[in-house]
Scaffold this motif. Structure first.
Motif, PDB file in Angstrom:
ATOM      1  N   ASP A 152      33.916 -11.826  57.851  1.00  0.00           N
ATOM      2  CA  ASP A 152      32.624 -11.327  58.333  1.00  0.00           C
ATOM      3  C   ASP A 152      32.690  -9.820  58.576  1.00  0.00           C
ATOM      4  O   ASP A 152      32.070  -9.295  59.498  1.00  0.00           O
ATOM      5  CB  ASP A 152      32.219 -12.060  59.613  1.00  0.00           C
ATOM      6  N   ALA A 153      33.492  -9.147  57.739  1.00  0.00           N
ATOM      7  CA  ALA A 153      33.684  -7.695  57.789  1.00  0.00           C
ATOM      8  C   ALA A 153      34.232  -7.225  59.137  1.00  0.00           C
ATOM      9  O   ALA A 153      33.976  -6.092  59.558  1.00  0.00           O
ATOM     10  CB  ALA A 153      32.384  -6.959  57.457  1.00  0.00           C
ATOM     11  N   LYS A 154      35.009  -8.089  59.795  1.00  0.00           N
ATOM     12  CA  LYS A 154      35.577  -7.741  61.090  1.00  0.00           C
ATOM     13  C   LYS A 154      37.100  -7.824  61.045  1.00  0.00           C
ATOM     14  O   LYS A 154      37.663  -8.651  60.330  1.00  0.00           O
ATOM     15  CB  LYS A 154      35.057  -8.686  62.176  1.00  0.00           C
ATOM     16  N   THR A 155      37.741  -6.977  61.822  1.00  0.00           N
ATOM     17  CA  THR A 155      39.199  -7.010  61.927  1.00  0.00           C
ATOM     18  C   THR A 155      39.638  -8.191  62.791  1.00  0.00           C
ATOM     19  O   THR A 155      39.036  -8.470  63.830  1.00  0.00           O
ATOM     20  CB  THR A 155      39.711  -5.696  62.534  1.00  0.00           C
ATOM     21  N   ILE A 156      40.673  -8.885  62.341  1.00  0.00           N
ATOM     22  CA  ILE A 156      41.209 -10.037  63.068  1.00  0.00           C
ATOM     23  C   ILE A 156      42.466  -9.599  63.814  1.00  0.00           C
ATOM     24  O   ILE A 156      43.319  -8.898  63.247  1.00  0.00           O
ATOM     25  CB  ILE A 156      41.545 -11.185  62.096  1.00  0.00           C
ATOM     26  N   TYR A 157      42.583 -10.001  65.081  1.00  0.00           N
ATOM     27  CA  TYR A 157      43.754  -9.603  65.862  1.00  0.00           C
ATOM     28  C   TYR A 157      44.129 -10.722  66.835  1.00  0.00           C
ATOM     29  O   TYR A 157      43.685 -11.860  66.656  1.00  0.00           O
ATOM     30  CB  TYR A 157      43.494  -8.292  66.607  1.00  0.00           C
ATOM     31  N   SER A 158      44.958 -10.430  67.822  1.00  0.00           N
ATOM     32  CA  SER A 158      45.466 -11.403  68.800  1.00  0.00           C
ATOM     33  C   SER A 158      46.389 -12.421  68.133  1.00  0.00           C
ATOM     34  O   SER A 158      46.102 -13.627  68.091  1.00  0.00           O
ATOM     35  CB  SER A 158      44.310 -12.125  69.515  1.00  0.00           C
ATOM     36  N   PHE A 159      47.505 -11.929  67.584  1.00  0.00           N
ATOM     37  CA  PHE A 159      48.481 -12.792  66.943  1.00  0.00           C
ATOM     38  C   PHE A 159      49.542 -13.226  67.957  1.00  0.00           C
ATOM     39  O   PHE A 159      49.717 -12.589  68.997  1.00  0.00           O
ATOM     40  CB  PHE A 159      49.160 -12.051  65.783  1.00  0.00           C
ATOM     41  N   PRO A 160      50.281 -14.295  67.658  1.00  0.00           N
ATOM     42  CA  PRO A 160      51.377 -14.713  68.559  1.00  0.00           C
ATOM     43  C   PRO A 160      52.388 -13.591  68.756  1.00  0.00           C
ATOM     44  O   PRO A 160      52.671 -12.820  67.828  1.00  0.00           O
ATOM     45  CB  PRO A 160      51.999 -15.905  67.823  1.00  0.00           C
ATOM     46  N   PHE A 161      52.951 -13.533  69.951  1.00  0.00           N
ATOM     47  CA  PHE A 161      53.876 -12.448  70.273  1.00  0.00           C
ATOM     48  C   PHE A 161      55.084 -12.438  69.342  1.00  0.00           C
ATOM     49  O   PHE A 161      55.556 -11.375  68.941  1.00  0.00           O
ATOM     50  CB  PHE A 161      54.346 -12.574  71.730  1.00  0.00           C
ATOM     51  N   ALA A 162      55.597 -13.624  68.991  1.00  0.00           N
ATOM     52  CA  ALA A 162      56.782 -13.701  68.123  1.00  0.00           C
ATOM     53  C   ALA A 162      56.497 -13.069  66.767  1.00  0.00           C
ATOM     54  O   ALA A 162      57.374 -12.431  66.162  1.00  0.00           O
ATOM     55  CB  ALA A 162      57.205 -15.161  67.947  1.00  0.00           C
ATOM     56  N   PHE A 163      55.270 -13.207  66.291  1.00  0.00           N
ATOM     57  CA  PHE A 163      54.891 -12.624  65.003  1.00  0.00           C
ATOM     58  C   PHE A 163      54.840 -11.105  65.104  1.00  0.00           C
ATOM     59  O   PHE A 163      55.332 -10.389  64.225  1.00  0.00           O
ATOM     60  CB  PHE A 163      53.525 -13.179  64.582  1.00  0.00           C
ATOM     61  N   GLU A 164      54.266 -10.609  66.183  1.00  0.00           N
ATOM     62  CA  GLU A 164      54.198  -9.169  66.403  1.00  0.00           C
ATOM     63  C   GLU A 164      55.596  -8.578  66.561  1.00  0.00           C
ATOM     64  O   GLU A 164      55.891  -7.484  66.068  1.00  0.00           O
ATOM     65  CB  GLU A 164      53.358  -8.864  67.646  1.00  0.00           C
ATOM     66  N   GLU A 165      56.459  -9.308  67.271  1.00  0.00           N
ATOM     67  CA  GLU A 165      57.823  -8.820  67.526  1.00  0.00           C
ATOM     68  C   GLU A 165      58.603  -8.690  66.222  1.00  0.00           C
ATOM     69  O   GLU A 165      59.393  -7.753  66.047  1.00  0.00           O
ATOM     70  CB  GLU A 165      58.536  -9.780  68.474  1.00  0.00           C
ATOM     71  N   PHE A 166      58.385  -9.612  65.299  1.00  0.00           N
ATOM     72  CA  PHE A 166      59.076  -9.568  64.012  1.00  0.00           C
ATOM     73  C   PHE A 166      58.760  -8.269  63.271  1.00  0.00           C
ATOM     74  O   PHE A 166      59.641  -7.678  62.640  1.00  0.00           O
ATOM     75  CB  PHE A 166      58.652 -10.771  63.156  1.00  0.00           C
ATOM     76  N   GLY A 167      57.519  -7.809  63.339  1.00  0.00           N
ATOM     77  CA  GLY A 167      57.118  -6.611  62.613  1.00  0.00           C
ATOM     78  C   GLY A 167      57.778  -5.340  63.094  1.00  0.00           C
ATOM     79  O   GLY A 167      57.891  -4.369  62.338  1.00  0.00           O
ATOM     80  N   SER A 168      58.232  -5.320  64.347  1.00  0.00           N
ATOM     81  CA  SER A 168      58.854  -4.110  64.908  1.00  0.00           C
ATOM     82  C   SER A 168      60.350  -4.285  65.157  1.00  0.00           C
ATOM     83  O   SER A 168      60.995  -3.389  65.696  1.00  0.00           O
ATOM     84  CB  SER A 168      58.163  -3.735  66.222  1.00  0.00           C
ATOM     85  N   MET A 169      60.907  -5.407  64.740  1.00  0.00           N
ATOM     86  CA  MET A 169      62.313  -5.702  65.014  1.00  0.00           C
ATOM     87  C   MET A 169      63.228  -4.828  64.162  1.00  0.00           C
ATOM     88  O   MET A 169      62.952  -4.564  62.993  1.00  0.00           O
ATOM     89  CB  MET A 169      62.588  -7.190  64.727  1.00  0.00           C
ATOM     90  N   LEU A 170      64.349  -4.397  64.765  1.00  0.00           N
ATOM     91  CA  LEU A 170      65.360  -3.608  64.068  1.00  0.00           C
ATOM     92  C   LEU A 170      66.676  -4.376  64.041  1.00  0.00           C
ATOM     93  O   LEU A 170      67.008  -5.077  64.997  1.00  0.00           O
ATOM     94  CB  LEU A 170      65.579  -2.255  64.754  1.00  0.00           C
ATOM     95  N   LEU A 171      67.426  -4.219  62.957  1.00  0.00           N
ATOM     96  CA  LEU A 171      68.745  -4.811  62.839  1.00  0.00           C
ATOM     97  C   LEU A 171      69.717  -3.699  62.450  1.00  0.00           C
ATOM     98  O   LEU A 171      69.634  -3.159  61.337  1.00  0.00           O
ATOM     99  CB  LEU A 171      68.745  -5.921  61.781  1.00  0.00           C
ATOM    100  N   PHE A 172      70.569  -3.309  63.384  1.00  0.00           N
ATOM    101  CA  PHE A 172      71.480  -2.176  63.186  1.00  0.00           C
ATOM    102  C   PHE A 172      70.691  -0.904  62.821  1.00  0.00           C
ATOM    103  O   PHE A 172      71.102  -0.115  61.982  1.00  0.00           O
ATOM    104  CB  PHE A 172      72.503  -2.484  62.097  1.00  0.00           C
ATOM    105  N   GLY A 173      69.543  -0.754  63.459  1.00  0.00           N
ATOM    106  CA  GLY A 173      68.720   0.426  63.246  1.00  0.00           C
ATOM    107  C   GLY A 173      67.839   0.373  62.010  1.00  0.00           C
ATOM    108  O   GLY A 173      67.101   1.327  61.740  1.00  0.00           O
ATOM    109  N   ILE A 174      67.890  -0.723  61.263  1.00  0.00           N
ATOM    110  CA  ILE A 174      67.102  -0.867  60.042  1.00  0.00           C
ATOM    111  C   ILE A 174      65.962  -1.847  60.313  1.00  0.00           C
ATOM    112  O   ILE A 174      66.204  -2.947  60.844  1.00  0.00           O
ATOM    113  CB  ILE A 174      67.963  -1.380  58.875  1.00  0.00           C
TER     114      ILE A 174
END
Length: 328
Positions: A152-174
């Motif tokens: 409906d031409a709208k941005t969707i948000y409010s995802f589960p925290f675990a999903f959001e955390e995955f996007g910013s997770m680092l492994l040995f700085g990568i």
């Protein structure tokens, strides 16, 4: 083995090495240039930013490589990514399910949406023997319109925290999302270099009629290449959602151009039949390093677009001369 044939094969191998080395040297030259003329280019934070920023383009470029190797092109990947993201966004915000179930459902829905679009591109293009750029240009509009309609031409948000955390997770700085892209690159490399399917894709790009006369189902191989491209657009959509924690129907505008640029800069011929996934990886790095470095230098968006466009044109010109050299 015939001595002449042996010389030819060694000559082709040497040229391939020279080609890959040239792309690598260009990347090293860019890194040295921006290291000298900008203050923070080699800082750990900026290097992490570069890896994060090139992830989506790298994923899209992997799928684009399969299509270009058979002599096709897919102009719809940016819009397909937006459509897949919206479908996944709708799924991940459904009520009554736990976080794990929502993430699995959303990931599956996004990947299926991408594959479906890729299959349509491949089936229509291969069945009617139509230029793929026309079919995928149509899909570009269909997928974008579908994304706007479903959301409906709208941005969707409010995802589960675990999903959001995955996007910013680092492994040995990568960034973990970058490691996902690297795994995808390895899988694509294995398919193209160690399987009959991959070798036949090269064969279709070089001489489609010869592959057909050898008894191979060219139609389904071409459809599969476009389906893989759609799949990678779906994967890029999931990574995009995890990184930004939103699903936007206007995401991915112009992403197809960067993906094509990465593939061509990486040495894959627009005529098909020649190229490598490692070259695509290096091409994605060149696009990402160039964009990041130009921002650090202080150039505005308009100048960055102009310079990126010049780089793409130069890459196509170099591809022309590279093709003549490789045909000797």
């Amino acid at each position: 083995m015939d001595p002449a044939e042996d010389r030819d094969r060694r000559g082709i191998s040497v040229r391939s090495i020279i080609n890959s080395a040239g792309i690598g040297l260009a990347l090293i030259a860019l890194i040295i240039f921006f290291s000298v003329f900008t203050e923070h280019f080699l800082s750990p934070n900026n290097l992490t930013n570069i890896l994060t920023q090139i992830t989506i383009n790298m994923i899209l470029a992997v799928g684009m490589t399969f299509v270009i190797l058979i002599g096709g092109i897919d102009l719809s990947v940016g819009s397909v990514m937006a459509f897949a993201a919206v479908v996944a966004g709708k799924a991940i915000t459904l009520p009554g399910l736990g976080p794990v179930e929502l993430i699995i459902l959303a990931t599956g829905a996004g990947l299926l949406a991408g594959v479906a679009c890729g299959l349509i591109n491949g089936l229509v293009s291969a069945y009617w023997a139509l230029p793929s750029f026309i079919i995928t240009l149509g899909m570009l509009n269909i997928a974008r319109g579908a994304a706007l309609h479903v959301s409906d031409a709208k941005t969707i948000y409010s995802f589960p925290f675990a999903f959001e955390e995955f996007g910013s997770m680092l492994l040995f700085g990568i960034p973990v999302v970058f490691l996902v892209a690297l795994v995808l690159v390895f899988i694509a490399w294995f398919i193209l270099n160690r399987t009959v399917f991959g070798r036949l894709l090269y064969g279709i790009g070089n001489n489609e009629e010869a592959v057909r006369l050898a008894g191979h189902p060219v139609f389904w191989y071409k459809v599969a290449a476009f389906a893989i491209c759609g799949l990678t657009a779906g994967i890029a959509a999931i990574v995009y959602m995890a990184r930004l924690n939103i699903s936007s129907p206007i995401a991915g505008i112009g992403f197809e151009l960067n993906a094509i640029a990465a593939v061509i800069i990486g040495g894959t011929s627009l005529n098909g039949g020649r190229g490598s996934i490692i070259g695509t990886l290096l091409g994605a790095f060149i696009i990402g390093v160039l964009a990041n470095g130009l921002i650090l230098i202080g150039l505005n968006d308009f100048m960055r677009q102009m310079i990126t466009g010049v780089v793409i044109i130069i890459a196509v010109i170099l591809d022309h001369y590279r093709a003549k050299y490789m045909s000797r």
